[in-house]
Design a protein around this motif. Structure first.
Motif, PDB file in Angstrom:
ATOM      1  N   ASN A  83       2.450   7.810  -2.109  1.00 50.86           N
ATOM      2  CA  ASN A  83       2.267   6.387  -1.816  1.00 50.86           C
ATOM      3  C   ASN A  83       1.172   5.803  -2.694  1.00 50.86           C
ATOM      4  O   ASN A  83       0.019   6.260  -2.647  1.00 50.86           O
ATOM      5  CB  ASN A  83       1.917   6.170  -0.341  1.00 50.86           C
ATOM      6  CG  ASN A  83       3.130   6.318   0.560  1.00 50.86           C
ATOM      7  OD1 ASN A  83       4.257   6.252   0.117  1.00 50.86           O
ATOM      8  ND2 ASN A  83       2.892   6.534   1.842  1.00 50.86           N
ATOM      9  N   PRO A 115       7.776  10.601   1.748  1.00 49.68           N
ATOM     10  CA  PRO A 115       8.560   9.376   1.515  1.00 49.68           C
ATOM     11  C   PRO A 115       9.739   9.599   0.572  1.00 49.68           C
ATOM     12  O   PRO A 115       9.605  10.262  -0.464  1.00 49.68           O
ATOM     13  CB  PRO A 115       7.530   8.418   0.896  1.00 49.68           C
ATOM     14  CG  PRO A 115       6.199   8.973   1.268  1.00 49.68           C
ATOM     15  CD  PRO A 115       6.373  10.442   1.358  1.00 49.68           C
ATOM     16  N   ARG A 141       2.866  12.261   1.121  1.00 48.15           N
ATOM     17  CA  ARG A 141       2.528  10.836   1.024  1.00 48.15           C
ATOM     18  C   ARG A 141       1.165  10.604   0.371  1.00 48.15           C
ATOM     19  O   ARG A 141       0.926   9.540  -0.217  1.00 48.15           O
ATOM     20  CB  ARG A 141       2.549  10.176   2.407  1.00 48.15           C
ATOM     21  CG  ARG A 141       1.650  10.813   3.427  1.00 48.15           C
ATOM     22  CD  ARG A 141       1.741  10.137   4.795  1.00 48.15           C
ATOM     23  NE  ARG A 141       1.104  10.913   5.826  1.00 48.15           N
ATOM     24  CZ  ARG A 141      -0.218  10.972   6.022  1.00 48.15           C
ATOM     25  NH1 ARG A 141      -1.020  10.258   5.233  1.00 48.15           N
ATOM     26  NH2 ARG A 141      -0.733  11.710   6.980  1.00 48.15           N
ATOM     27  N   GLN A 142       0.229  11.575   0.462  1.00 48.53           N
ATOM     28  CA  GLN A 142      -1.078  11.383  -0.157  1.00 48.53           C
ATOM     29  C   GLN A 142      -0.956  11.160  -1.666  1.00 48.53           C
ATOM     30  O   GLN A 142      -1.753  10.441  -2.256  1.00 48.53           O
ATOM     31  CB  GLN A 142      -1.985  12.585   0.134  1.00 48.53           C
ATOM     32  CG  GLN A 142      -2.429  12.671   1.577  1.00 48.53           C
ATOM     33  CD  GLN A 142      -3.377  13.823   1.821  1.00 48.53           C
ATOM     34  OE1 GLN A 142      -3.937  14.391   0.883  1.00 48.53           O
ATOM     35  NE2 GLN A 142      -3.582  14.182   3.074  1.00 48.53           N
ATOM     36  N   VAL A 191       6.488   4.018  -3.238  1.00 52.80           N
ATOM     37  CA  VAL A 191       6.815   5.434  -3.390  1.00 52.80           C
ATOM     38  C   VAL A 191       6.986   5.761  -4.864  1.00 52.80           C
ATOM     39  O   VAL A 191       7.758   5.113  -5.573  1.00 52.80           O
ATOM     40  CB  VAL A 191       8.104   5.791  -2.619  1.00 52.80           C
ATOM     41  CG1 VAL A 191       8.419   7.281  -2.772  1.00 52.80           C
ATOM     42  CG2 VAL A 191       7.964   5.425  -1.155  1.00 52.80           C
ATOM     43  N   SER A 216       0.820  -1.219   0.000  1.00 51.12           N
ATOM     44  CA  SER A 216       0.000   0.000   0.000  1.00 51.12           C
ATOM     45  C   SER A 216       0.850   1.263   0.000  1.00 51.12           C
ATOM     46  O   SER A 216       0.314   2.367  -0.032  1.00 51.12           O
ATOM     47  CB  SER A 216      -0.914   0.018   1.232  1.00 51.12           C
ATOM     48  OG  SER A 216      -0.132   0.043   2.422  1.00 51.12           O
ATOM     49  N   ASP A 217       2.181   1.100   0.030  1.00 51.14           N
ATOM     50  CA  ASP A 217       3.057   2.257   0.237  1.00 51.14           C
ATOM     51  C   ASP A 217       4.203   2.324  -0.760  1.00 51.14           C
ATOM     52  O   ASP A 217       5.316   2.715  -0.420  1.00 51.14           O
ATOM     53  CB  ASP A 217       3.611   2.232   1.655  1.00 51.14           C
ATOM     54  CG  ASP A 217       4.405   0.955   1.963  1.00 51.14           C
ATOM     55  OD1 ASP A 217       4.369   0.021   1.131  1.00 51.14           O
ATOM     56  OD2 ASP A 217       5.057   0.898   3.021  1.00 51.14           O
ATOM     57  N   SER A 271      10.105  -0.718  -1.528  1.00 51.93           N
ATOM     58  CA  SER A 271       8.761  -0.342  -1.988  1.00 51.93           C
ATOM     59  C   SER A 271       8.811   1.014  -2.687  1.00 51.93           C
ATOM     60  O   SER A 271       8.279   2.019  -2.199  1.00 51.93           O
ATOM     61  CB  SER A 271       7.788  -0.302  -0.800  1.00 51.93           C
ATOM     62  OG  SER A 271       7.666  -1.567  -0.210  1.00 51.93           O
ATOM     63  N   ARG A 272       9.441   1.023  -3.856  1.00 52.50           N
ATOM     64  CA  ARG A 272       9.545   2.240  -4.643  1.00 52.50           C
ATOM     65  C   ARG A 272       9.374   1.903  -6.123  1.00 52.50           C
ATOM     66  O   ARG A 272       9.877   0.882  -6.604  1.00 52.50           O
ATOM     67  CB  ARG A 272      10.905   2.929  -4.441  1.00 52.50           C
ATOM     68  CG  ARG A 272      11.227   3.336  -3.017  1.00 52.50           C
ATOM     69  CD  ARG A 272      12.538   4.113  -2.946  1.00 52.50           C
ATOM     70  NE  ARG A 272      13.658   3.363  -3.538  1.00 52.50           N
ATOM     71  CZ  ARG A 272      14.893   3.846  -3.646  1.00 52.50           C
ATOM     72  NH1 ARG A 272      15.160   5.073  -3.235  1.00 52.50           N
ATOM     73  NH2 ARG A 272      15.863   3.103  -4.166  1.00 52.50           N
TER      74      ARG A 272
END
Length: 479
Positions: A448, A397, A444-445, A39, A36-37, A463-464
């Motif tokens: 992510n 992030p 982050r809104q 970047v 879910s995150d 997680s990018r």
């Protein structure tokens, strides 16, 4: 298969899946790995994001600074299509030429390779469906529809492009001989799904296929981040794709499926005067270059807005950074202001006091195993530092690498500014999205995004989005 659903966001995806309204996406989430995150790149605009995804680099290497930027060497505004009024003022022929040709063959750096180019060298075929960032190894003649050819700079509306093995981009190139694009320069979600289904039906799937479903972005700009309508429609198209196999289990046993969003959105306020930051008023004391005219010696600054991020260029060599930064810091709607001085990058804010200074290589290590020298007000970027000199990120992030990438993405003296969630920038003819949603910023809104991987238990190292190229190449090399 990598399916990019433009503006797919974690919360909306989770609601659609958990309530059973998106069964195909729910199936992939339940039978695969869900992040879910992830970047995204910076600014969080499609051409920069897709360039990062396909080259595995940030903008300091791939050299695509945003959807709208200023070429200081040639003294021209570069626009890939930010909105009709702005594009019209800059020039339709220039903007179309930038998007169709210069983006891939002049602006995207030759010092980096795309995943299509890397795969071709290994003898692995690939496909691009509906992506404006497409550079590959195969020379293909593309033809502009007659009614559009007068808006291009190509002789007879034709040009040779370097594309992947299989290439689909609206009316310019299609996979299905009888396919009729619903849009001139791209295809809507149904058209994209039909192109992919054709490859599956004819058993022509290459080693790697990248598809972009673009429709959702425009709707969310007006309806807000939690609108689910197009998630459900695109899910129905994915269901049709899965139904071509004897079972959905077979679909993920025969292929690795990845579904990703490219950027998030921040909901915008309802009052234009309050929530739109008009940079012409901020810099009313300065001579601002007009986008429809050639830059003159009298012009002091140029403004290139990317919704909730903006690039501010100092054209007058006598003008100091401090003169402009002082004006930006007076506005508490601007949360990040950054500029470069030699190897050092400085960051201040209209919200918080102090200054943060950082550079590459140093004693501090972040969560992505990147090394930094850093001092000053860490809270400006919501950075956390543990006793063993380990940096982690909060609201922004991978902020250090993404700011560094933006400030080293092209030549010139410029400042980047980031608006607080709810607000967006405006300059000459810039579109705004009051009572809807916008993107582009470090927050982050928008930074992510979700990623689903089904058909393998392997995961990317970090997680990018910038790490996906190497991950995909490793999957194909293993197979």
């Amino acid at each position: 298969m990598l399916l990019n659903i433009d503006s797919l966001m974690p919360q909306a995806l989770e609601v659609a899946a958990q309530t059973g309204r998106a069964p195909a996406l729910q199936y992939l989430m339940e039978n695969g790995t869900y992040f879910s995150d992830m970047v995204t790149s910076f600014p969080a605009m499609s051409v920069t994001i897709d360039s990062s995804l396909l080259t595995g680099t940030y903008a300091d290497q791939h050299r695509i600074p945003g959807l709208h930027w200023f070429d200081t060497r040639n003294k021209e505004f570069i626009n890939y299509g930010t909105g009709f009024r702005e594009t019209f003022r800059i020039g339709m022929r220039r903007s179309i030429h930038n998007m169709l040709y210069r983006l891939n063959h002049e602006h995207l750096s030759n010092d980096v390779t795309t995943i299509y180019e890397d795969l071709a060298k290994k003898g692995i075929s690939s496909a691009s469906i509906n992506s404006f960032v497409y550079r590959g190894n195969k020379a293909q003649r593309l033809k502009t529809p007659k009614f559009l050819s007068s808006f291009t700079q190509f002789e007879n509306g034709e040009w040779v492009a370097n594309v992947p093995s299989i290439f689909s981009l609206g009316a310019f190139s299609k996979i299905r001989p009888r396919g009729l694009p619903t849009e001139i320069a791209a295809g809507n979600y149904k058209y994209v799904a039909k192109e992919l289904r054709y490859l599956i039906r004819r058993k022509k799937l290459p080693g790697f296929t990248f598809c972009i479903f673009q429709d959702m972005d425009l709707r969310i700009h007006f309806k807000g981040p939690m609108d689910l309508k197009l998630i459900l429609k695109i899910d129905r198209e994915i269901q049709k794709i899965f139904n071509m196999y004897t079972s959905w289990d077979e679909a993920i046993s025969k292929n690795i499926w990845m579904v990703i969003g490219d950027n998030g959105h921040s909901a915008t306020g309802t009052n234009h005067r309050k929530y739109v930051i008009d940079l012409r008023k901020t810099f009313k004391k300065f001579q601002i270059a007009r986008i429809q005219q050639k830059v003159t010696k009298k012009d002091q600054i140029a403004l290139c807005v990317n919704q909730r991020m903006t690039l501010i260029y100092l054209l007058d060599q006598k003008l100091s950074y401090n003169e402009l930064i002082e004006q930006l810091r007076k506005d508490d709607r601007i949360d990040v202001i950054a500029w470069k001085n030699g190897q050092d990058i400085h960051v201040v804010s209209g919200v918080k006091d102090g200054i943060l200074t950082f550079r590459r290589n140093g004693a501090f290590t972040d969560v992505y195993n990147q090394f930094w020298s850093i001092e000053g007000a860490l809270d400006i970027l919501d950075l956390r530092l543990t006793n063993n000199q380990f940096l982690s990120y909060g609201d922004y992030p991978d902020a250090l690498a993404r700011i560094y990438g933006s400030l080293n993405s092209h030549e010139g003296r410029y400042i980047i500014a980031n608006a607080k969630p709810g607000y967006e920038f405006k300059a000459q003819s810039t579109p705004n999205h009051i009572s809807g949603a916008a993107h582009g910023s470090l927050h982050r809104q928008e930074s992510n995004v979700p990623l689903i991987i089904a058909g393998t238990s392997d995961k990317p190292e970090y997680s990018r989005i910038v790490d996906l190229k190497e991950y995909i190449l490793s999957l194909l090399q293993r197979d």
